[in-house]
Design a protein around this motif. Sequence first.
Motif, PDB file in Angstrom:
ATOM      1  N   GLY A  47       0.831  -1.194   0.000  1.00  0.00           N
ATOM      2  CA  GLY A  47       0.000   0.000   0.000  1.00  0.00           C
ATOM      3  C   GLY A  47       0.865   1.242   0.000  1.00  0.00           C
ATOM      4  N   PRO A  48       0.251   2.394   0.265  1.00  0.00           N
ATOM      5  CA  PRO A  48       0.998   3.655   0.270  1.00  0.00           C
ATOM      6  C   PRO A  48       2.110   3.641   1.313  1.00  0.00           C
ATOM      7  CG  PRO A  48      -1.376   4.034   0.467  1.00  0.00           C
ATOM      8  CD  PRO A  48      -1.165   2.566   0.581  1.00  0.00           C
ATOM      9  N   GLN A  49       3.134   4.434   1.064  1.00  0.00           N
ATOM     10  CA  GLN A  49       4.236   4.550   2.025  1.00  0.00           C
ATOM     11  C   GLN A  49       3.706   4.976   3.378  1.00  0.00           C
ATOM     12  OE1 GLN A  49       7.505   7.038   1.026  1.00  0.00           O
ATOM     13  NE2 GLN A  49       8.418   5.528  -0.337  1.00  0.00           N
ATOM     14  N   LYS A  50       4.295   4.422   4.405  1.00  0.00           N
ATOM     15  CA  LYS A  50       3.973   4.724   5.793  1.00  0.00           C
ATOM     16  C   LYS A  50       2.600   4.221   6.221  1.00  0.00           C
ATOM     17  CE  LYS A  50       7.046   8.648   6.422  1.00  0.00           C
ATOM     18  NZ  LYS A  50       7.153  10.072   6.721  1.00  0.00           N
ATOM     19  N   SER A  51       1.852   3.577   5.328  1.00  0.00           N
ATOM     20  CA  SER A  51       0.569   3.029   5.753  1.00  0.00           C
ATOM     21  C   SER A  51       0.820   1.670   6.401  1.00  0.00           C
ATOM     22  CB  SER A  51      -0.372   2.854   4.561  1.00  0.00           C
ATOM     23  OG  SER A  51       0.019   1.738   3.778  1.00  0.00           O
ATOM     24  N   ALA A  52      -0.213   1.154   7.052  1.00  0.00           N
ATOM     25  CA  ALA A  52      -0.103  -0.171   7.663  1.00  0.00           C
ATOM     26  C   ALA A  52       0.022  -1.263   6.602  1.00  0.00           C
ATOM     27  CB  ALA A  52      -1.322  -0.438   8.550  1.00  0.00           C
ATOM     28  N   PHE A  53      -0.236  -0.911   5.346  1.00  0.00           N
ATOM     29  CA  PHE A  53      -0.175  -1.885   4.251  1.00  0.00           C
ATOM     30  C   PHE A  53       1.097  -1.749   3.423  1.00  0.00           C
ATOM     31  CE2 PHE A  53      -4.611  -0.284   4.628  1.00  0.00           C
ATOM     32  CZ  PHE A  53      -5.115  -1.350   5.348  1.00  0.00           C
ATOM     33  N   GLU A  54       2.027  -0.905   3.865  1.00  0.00           N
ATOM     34  CA  GLU A  54       3.210  -0.670   3.038  1.00  0.00           C
ATOM     35  C   GLU A  54       3.982  -1.970   2.809  1.00  0.00           C
ATOM     36  OE1 GLU A  54       5.888   2.245   4.615  1.00  0.00           O
ATOM     37  OE2 GLU A  54       7.191   2.193   2.850  1.00  0.00           O
ATOM     38  N   PHE A  55       4.091  -2.773   3.876  1.00  0.00           N
ATOM     39  CA  PHE A  55       4.832  -4.027   3.784  1.00  0.00           C
ATOM     40  C   PHE A  55       3.915  -5.193   4.161  1.00  0.00           C
ATOM     41  CE2 PHE A  55       8.122  -0.894   5.220  1.00  0.00           C
ATOM     42  CZ  PHE A  55       8.683  -0.714   3.961  1.00  0.00           C
ATOM     43  N   PRO A  56       4.249  -6.394   3.695  1.00  0.00           N
ATOM     44  CA  PRO A  56       3.384  -7.550   4.000  1.00  0.00           C
ATOM     45  C   PRO A  56       3.228  -7.779   5.504  1.00  0.00           C
ATOM     46  CG  PRO A  56       5.052  -8.149   2.366  1.00  0.00           C
ATOM     47  CD  PRO A  56       5.381  -6.758   2.812  1.00  0.00           C
ATOM     48  N   ILE A  57       4.318  -7.622   6.244  1.00  0.00           N
ATOM     49  CA  ILE A  57       4.271  -7.748   7.700  1.00  0.00           C
ATOM     50  C   ILE A  57       4.590  -6.375   8.267  1.00  0.00           C
ATOM     51  CG2 ILE A  57       5.391  -8.779   9.719  1.00  0.00           C
ATOM     52  CD1 ILE A  57       3.720 -10.786   8.216  1.00  0.00           C
ATOM     53  N   ASP A  58       3.639  -5.815   8.982  1.00  0.00           N
ATOM     54  CA  ASP A  58       3.793  -4.456   9.479  1.00  0.00           C
ATOM     55  C   ASP A  58       4.358  -4.473  10.901  1.00  0.00           C
ATOM     56  OD1 ASP A  58       3.472  -1.633   9.498  1.00  0.00           O
ATOM     57  OD2 ASP A  58       1.651  -1.868  10.704  1.00  0.00           O
ATOM     58  N   ILE A  59       5.482  -3.795  11.068  1.00  0.00           N
ATOM     59  CA  ILE A  59       6.080  -3.623  12.389  1.00  0.00           C
ATOM     60  C   ILE A  59       5.961  -2.145  12.724  1.00  0.00           C
ATOM     61  CG2 ILE A  59       8.218  -3.820  13.738  1.00  0.00           C
ATOM     62  CD1 ILE A  59       7.091  -6.542  12.876  1.00  0.00           C
ATOM     63  N   SER A 101      10.309 -11.499   5.400  1.00  0.00           N
ATOM     64  CA  SER A 101       9.609 -10.236   5.234  1.00  0.00           C
ATOM     65  C   SER A 101      10.147  -9.174   6.194  1.00  0.00           C
ATOM     66  CB  SER A 101       8.105 -10.445   5.454  1.00  0.00           C
ATOM     67  OG  SER A 101       7.425  -9.239   5.254  1.00  0.00           O
ATOM     68  N   MET A 102      10.335  -9.550   7.448  1.00  0.00           N
ATOM     69  CA  MET A 102      10.799  -8.577   8.443  1.00  0.00           C
ATOM     70  C   MET A 102      12.202  -8.074   8.099  1.00  0.00           C
ATOM     71  SD  MET A 102       9.346 -10.580  11.795  1.00  0.00           S
ATOM     72  CE  MET A 102       9.919  -9.495  13.112  1.00  0.00           C
ATOM     73  N   SER A 103      13.089  -8.988   7.711  1.00  0.00           N
ATOM     74  CA  SER A 103      14.466  -8.577   7.439  1.00  0.00           C
ATOM     75  C   SER A 103      14.554  -7.772   6.141  1.00  0.00           C
ATOM     76  CB  SER A 103      15.390  -9.795   7.393  1.00  0.00           C
ATOM     77  OG  SER A 103      14.984 -10.690   6.379  1.00  0.00           O
ATOM     78  N   LYS A 104      13.692  -8.081   5.191  1.00  0.00           N
ATOM     79  CA  LYS A 104      13.736  -7.347   3.926  1.00  0.00           C
ATOM     80  C   LYS A 104      13.254  -5.917   4.098  1.00  0.00           C
ATOM     81  CE  LYS A 104      11.940  -7.500  -0.790  1.00  0.00           C
ATOM     82  NZ  LYS A 104      10.951  -8.129  -1.669  1.00  0.00           N
TER      83      LYS A 104
END
Lengths: 346, 320, 197
Positions: A47-59, A101-104
């Motif tokens: 999703g958009p940058q900085k959104s909760a959807f930016e990455f598959p696993i959101d930290i 996902s987290m490390s990437k």
Amino acid sequence: MTLHFKKETFRDDYTFSNSPEAIRRFPFPFEKDEYMYSVNIEQHMPGPQKSAFEFPIDIDEHYVAEMEDRAKVLAQDPGRCQSLPHMITAEWDLLELLMESMSKHYPEHFQLTRDGDDWRWVNKPLGVDQRFVFGDVSTLPYPPMEYITRQCQGDFALLDQRLDNLWMDAGVITAQADWSLDFDIGMNFMEWHAPVPLAKDMGIFERALKFLMNLQQGRPVRRLNWTMTINPRLDTSPENYDKWGVERTTVTPENVGNKVHLRVELQAMWRLPRSNAIVFSIRAYMIKMEELVTVPKWGRRFHRVLRDVKPELAEYKGLTRYRQMTVDWLSKHDDGAPTSPGFAPD
Amino acid sequence: MSGGVEIPVVVSDIEQATPTVRRFRLTAASGQPLPHFAAGSHVVVMMESGERIIRNAYSLVDRAEDGSSYSIGVLKTRDSRGGSRFMHERVEVGSRLKISMPVNLFPVFAPGRRHLLVAGGIGVTPIYAMADELKRQGADYEIHYAVRDEAHGAFVGELRERHGDRLTLYRSDLSEVLAVREILPGQPFGTHLYVCGPQGMIDAVLEGGREAGWPKEHLHSEHFQAPPSGDPFSARLAKAGITCEVRSDQSLLEALEEAGVDAPFLCRGGACGQCEVAVVDADGELVHNDHYLSEDERSSGRKIMLCVSRLKGRELVLDL
Amino acid sequence: MITTSTFDSRPAYGGLSLDERAKSHLVVAEGDGASAVLDAFEDAPPSLARTTLLYAGPDGMAVRLAILGAAEFRRTSGRLDLMNRLDEVFATSKMGARLYVAGTESFIGEVIAKAATYGVVPQSVIAEQRGSLARRVQCVHCKHVDEEVTATPYACGGCGQSLFVRDHFSRRHAAFQGVRVDAEVPGEIPAAEELVQ
């Protein structure tokens, strides 16, 4: 992306809160001024940058505190993490998915080095530096699912696919909205959804099951679900309902803004490669009413949604005792102006 | 939504496994590891044949240890759509193809106490992968493999090497018959059976299983089939306003793809249900060849699976 | 008697009917389940010659089952003993055997759960509910399991809290779920309602 992790609690003194940045990225789940079930499944695309959807696993900023809360839950009740014996391959699949996902996406915080099956996992926020052999349970301090989910935000269930159904045969569930893994483990898709009202008659689950059975590797999907929680408590399990249920009666017109939280679940589903299982992740985001209304569109819309939600749904979600008080409080933040379509703040 | 992610691959090795079966090693063009797959999975291979793209589903036999490649086994047949011929006659080392992500419609029943793998001919390909996986897990399993003769048994040597006594071979040149009634008795309670091979063999094994008193829930088969040919007909898409002709040697799905329609699909074998489409009108009789729709859905005449089913008649109007 | 399911997590059992193609029959019954076995097998002497029958229950029924003519009949001293025997039976049985269960919902659930650990698909088990319609309930808080719960709410035998019996059934636990009824307002306990007529 470098994150600053907050020190906060989700129990006892409840010091959890959202920073202004966290409020802006809150996954507000209503795209219209009304709510009803639907098969609201979409591709889990970036999703958009900085959104909760930016990455598959959101930290996010709550990471360290949430992991501390999970450790407390597991110490009190080890049954929140269970796995049937045939799920071990799926556990390794999950570990790979999360570590990769987290490390990437957060390389400042997490690093994964792979040399064949010799892996090294570094988790700086939690002070972990672990070498292990992928596929060899004896080289990790916990079984693979428990090991990695003690280090990843969100609850996780692993669903085995057989006999034209999905079976919830493993999971780590410490922040659930009123369902018990210990009770539901081993159930199929229809069985564990049985307590949900209305949706069954609408054929929602049949369609959702058909869709998920054909979920492909590399094409994860997501949906949003919501409920409400009094106090920012992650562990609203049925196991501990006898302890937290009473908090539902502590809402007063004066404390609505601080006590009443909208709780959104970002549910993402992946097909796992080796096991053909599906991982069903349930990541909870909470926002108190005072924080929510700092986004005027959300204040208006949530007022209308909550006011008009069907009584059966309100009952199922446990909103009955404090719904009217919350609607009254929110009404002061709804000037009746039209809201723009879509989820995002204006 | 159509078939989803496409992975470009290069053919890095071709082995003549038997006089009629070739094993193709497909190496990721990107150099990145290919995804792991669960035993029983297939991929759809996309072949560019002149103007048109042939798409055939093949079970995955194995994945190289380092993830660099998959292998598939392809039987040379006179399939009307030409996929098998294309693979045998046009594809050489260095050829470029595309494949879909692996999809598994033939999973091992993980909680099973024991597993009987039954293969006939080219049906050995998913069984090969399942046997490897069960061996890796330390599970209890047997392989029963029917072939015309030793030379026509693809991968026999490898299977024997990997699985030793767990493999029983049935050679029809020696009048050895894979008789289900002989392998089913005495299997421990909680055993599961998996069969892949020609449709006649699948039917016989499943019926033999029921005859031996096995519950149908313990009998698993790969309902995978090439789209049957039939009479030509017209397909009209009500929403898109497109009409196209379906030749006798192509499936409805293939005709739509040729017409540039991005139609949904996954298995292309009538098993997964992804390509289900509502029928608006049919001037003729629907010929359902899938394993997905219920009897009621078939007789309603309101649904059709694009990948294997067709019309015996003039024109089919679809809600697309 | 056929029970109908009012919600999806509670299995509906179709009733004992003989699988004519089965090579042998494993029949397990408890209490009033015996009457379902008698109904299904009394007129099937050829099948009885291939039947193993396990029973836990009162003398009268046990005698009637004993003279039914099953190739093998074992009466056990109770459910626990029966479950232990069942392990031996499952361990040595062969495919081609069909499993039948008759008794209360919790008994059926327990037998099917055990069979599942041997790789048996639960849907392949033929079952019939007989006897008490009382429910077996697991307290979600302390995990204590109460048998023969006939009303909701009831007092948990483990933690003593008043539990509301949810219409949510777990095959694995062979039990319904009990949740504290007055968690939100302690002491506010509604009048008990009968779960069974």
